[in-house]
Every structure is written in structure tokens, then in C-alpha cells.
Design a protein around this motif. Structure first.
Motif, PDB file in Angstrom:
ATOM      1  N   ASP A   1      59.048  90.908-111.263  1.00 28.69           N
ATOM      2  CA  ASP A   1      59.920  89.747-111.423  1.00 28.69           C
ATOM      3  C   ASP A   1      61.080  90.066-112.365  1.00 28.69           C
ATOM      4  O   ASP A   1      60.918  90.780-113.357  1.00 28.69           O
ATOM      5  N   VAL A   2      62.249  89.499-112.044  1.00 26.91           N
ATOM      6  CA  VAL A   2      63.432  89.618-112.877  1.00 26.91           C
ATOM      7  C   VAL A   2      63.832  88.203-113.278  1.00 26.91           C
ATOM      8  O   VAL A   2      63.828  87.290-112.457  1.00 26.91           O
ATOM      9  N   ILE A   3      64.201  88.030-114.544  1.00 20.84           N
ATOM     10  CA  ILE A   3      64.527  86.711-115.073  1.00 20.84           C
ATOM     11  C   ILE A   3      65.997  86.680-115.473  1.00 20.84           C
ATOM     12  O   ILE A   3      66.495  87.618-116.098  1.00 20.84           O
TER      13      ILE A   3
ATOM     14  N   ASN B   1      70.822  87.891-106.080  1.00 22.11           N
ATOM     15  CA  ASN B   1      70.388  88.897-105.106  1.00 22.11           C
ATOM     16  C   ASN B   1      70.516  90.327-105.610  1.00 22.11           C
ATOM     17  O   ASN B   1      70.316  91.266-104.854  1.00 22.11           O
ATOM     18  N   GLY B   2      70.876  90.518-106.863  1.00 23.86           N
ATOM     19  CA  GLY B   2      70.900  91.860-107.441  1.00 23.86           C
ATOM     20  C   GLY B   2      72.158  92.640-107.190  1.00 23.86           C
ATOM     21  O   GLY B   2      72.130  93.868-107.201  1.00 23.86           O
TER      22      GLY B   2
ATOM     23  N   TYR C   1      74.492  93.251-109.094  1.00 23.35           N
ATOM     24  CA  TYR C   1      74.889  94.013-110.276  1.00 23.35           C
ATOM     25  C   TYR C   1      73.841  95.024-110.702  1.00 23.35           C
ATOM     26  O   TYR C   1      73.954  95.621-111.762  1.00 23.35           O
ATOM     27  N   SER C   2      72.824  95.211-109.884  1.00 25.14           N
ATOM     28  CA  SER C   2      71.840  96.239-110.216  1.00 25.14           C
ATOM     29  C   SER C   2      72.399  97.587-109.814  1.00 25.14           C
ATOM     30  O   SER C   2      73.368  97.689-109.080  1.00 25.14           O
ATOM     31  N   PHE C   3      71.746  98.619-110.284  1.00 32.68           N
ATOM     32  CA  PHE C   3      72.210  99.972-110.000  1.00 32.68           C
ATOM     33  C   PHE C   3      72.193 100.253-108.499  1.00 32.68           C
ATOM     34  O   PHE C   3      73.085 100.841-107.949  1.00 32.68           O
ATOM     35  N   SER C   4      71.139  99.793-107.844  1.00 36.33           N
ATOM     36  CA  SER C   4      71.014 100.075-106.411  1.00 36.33           C
ATOM     37  C   SER C   4      70.853  98.807-105.577  1.00 36.33           C
ATOM     38  O   SER C   4      70.590  98.898-104.391  1.00 36.33           O
ATOM     39  N   GLY C   5      70.996  97.632-106.186  1.00 41.54           N
ATOM     40  CA  GLY C   5      70.859  96.379-105.455  1.00 41.54           C
ATOM     41  C   GLY C   5      69.446  96.080-105.019  1.00 41.54           C
ATOM     42  O   GLY C   5      69.235  95.359-104.058  1.00 41.54           O
ATOM     43  N   GLU C   6      68.466  96.607-105.739  1.00 38.86           N
ATOM     44  CA  GLU C   6      67.078  96.481-105.301  1.00 38.86           C
ATOM     45  C   GLU C   6      66.322  95.295-105.887  1.00 38.86           C
ATOM     46  O   GLU C   6      65.227  95.019-105.458  1.00 38.86           O
ATOM     47  N   TYR C   7      66.868  94.595-106.872  1.00 40.85           N
ATOM     48  CA  TYR C   7      66.097  93.502-107.440  1.00 40.85           C
ATOM     49  C   TYR C   7      66.615  92.155-106.957  1.00 40.85           C
ATOM     50  O   TYR C   7      67.746  92.027-106.522  1.00 40.85           O
TER      51      TYR C   7
END
Length: 191
Positions: A84-86, A139-140, A142-148
Motif C-alpha cells: 500500500d502507498v499512502i 495512479n503513480g 510520479y513513481s520511478f516506473s509508474g508501478e504503484y
């Protein structure tokens, strides 16, 4: 780690400074050095607490949170999955990993990859940017790989103090999200 720091500091004094200070002056230099070291330690320990002691809670931002956040953290810890990501304000996000064991979108400027972009995204989310931008953060994007994907969104006094009001947040970014916990002034949402 303090043992290692003390060891290398002692080695630096012996190997470097003792070459430049004659043996006759060393004891004389310890007399002013000991009080300076003691005062600097007290200074470092007391200065961060002064805003709390004088009642300047804005100056103590990041050091303290309202009690409702603690109860919300406990709820998040009990209702979590390992991945989970918050999403929460930067001040709250600094506390979340240690209290819940969960990841946050933005936690600390020195411990977050792409910190500047993620900070802007979190601030934009809580200051009612467009609904499309809100979904990109959840939807992620801004994540490094868009995985979260963001699992929980925290909205409380710290988030509202970022310059947004509750009606703006609700009209733009919370559309389609459901309330999963209401703890005092803190609300936890889920997509």
C-alpha cells in the motif's frame, strides 16, 4: 553509529590537530573547548523544542501532529497490505512510514526519489488541481516506473493548512473516492 563517529573524531584530533598544537598548549585549549562542546550539545537539543514551549505550533510544524493523526495511523497500520502507498501532506508523510510501515508518495526531501516533482504533485493534489492531475498522482505517474497506486489518502488539518479548503479538495480530487475512516478531524479515503 555514535561509537564510530567518536572513534574517527578522536583519530582526527590525534592525527591532524596534535601535529599543529604543541604539547604545552593542549591542556590550555581544552579549558575553553569543553564548555563550547557542552553548550553546543544543549543548543542542538533545546532549539527545536522552543517553538513548542512558547506555543508557536506553526514553527513546530513537522515536530508534532494532532492526536487524531495518531489514531488514523493506528487504523492504517491495522488495515494495510504490504504494498500500500499512502498520500498525505509532507509533514504527515514524514511520520507515516515509522508508524504504519507503509510507503508514502512524498516523505522527506533527502529520502524521496524525484523529491521536487513529488512534492509539487502532492501540493497540487491538496490545493485542488484538476481532476485529471489528481488521478495521475493516484495512479503513480510520479513513481520511478509508474508501478504503484495510491491506496489511502489522508485529509486532516495539516492537509487543509496547505492552502486548500475542504470544499475545493472534495470538488476536485475526492470525487469518486470513498471514506474508509473518519477519526476526529482526520479522514482517510480510498479509491
Amino acid at each position: 553509529i555514535m561509537l564510530l563517529i567518536a572513534y574517527f573524531a578522536t583519530r582526527a584530533v590525534e592525527d591532524f590537530w596534535f601535529n599543529y598544537i604543541s604539547r604545552r598548549w593542549r591542556s590550555s585549549l581544552f579549558v575553553p573547548a569543553i564548555p563550547v562542546m557542552a553548550f553546543s550539545l544543549i543548543f542542538v537539543l533545546v532549539i527545536p523544542v522552543i517553538p513548542v514551549l512558547v506555543g508557536d505550533f506553526q514553527g513546530a510544524a513537522g515536530m508534532m501532529l494532532q492526536r487524531d493523526y495518531r489514531a488514523a495511523f493506528e487504523w492504517l497500520r491495522e488495515n494495510r497490505a504490504p504494498d500500500d502507498v499512502i498520500l498525505a501532506s509532507p509533514n504527515v508523510s514524514q511520520w507515516l512510514p515509522s508508524w504504519t510501515g507503509q510507503q508514502v508518495v512524498y516523505g522527506h526531501p533527502f529520502e524521496t526519489l524525484q523529491a521536487a516533482e513529488k512534492l509539487q504533485a502532492v501540493e497540487a493534489w491538496y490545493t485542488s488541481s484538476t481532476g485529471e492531475e489528481c488521478q495521475r498522482v493516484l495512479n503513480g505517474a510520479y513513481s520511478f516506473s509508474g508501478e504503484y497506486r495510491v491506496r489511502y489518502i489522508v485529509v486532516g488539518p495539516e492537509e487543509l493548512a496547505m492552502g486548500a479548503n475542504r470544499t475545493a479538495i472534495e470538488s476536485e480530487c475526492l470525487d469518486g473516492l470513498q471514506v474508509v475512516a473518519q477519526i476526529g478531524e482526520v479522514t482517510v479515503y480510498a479509491p
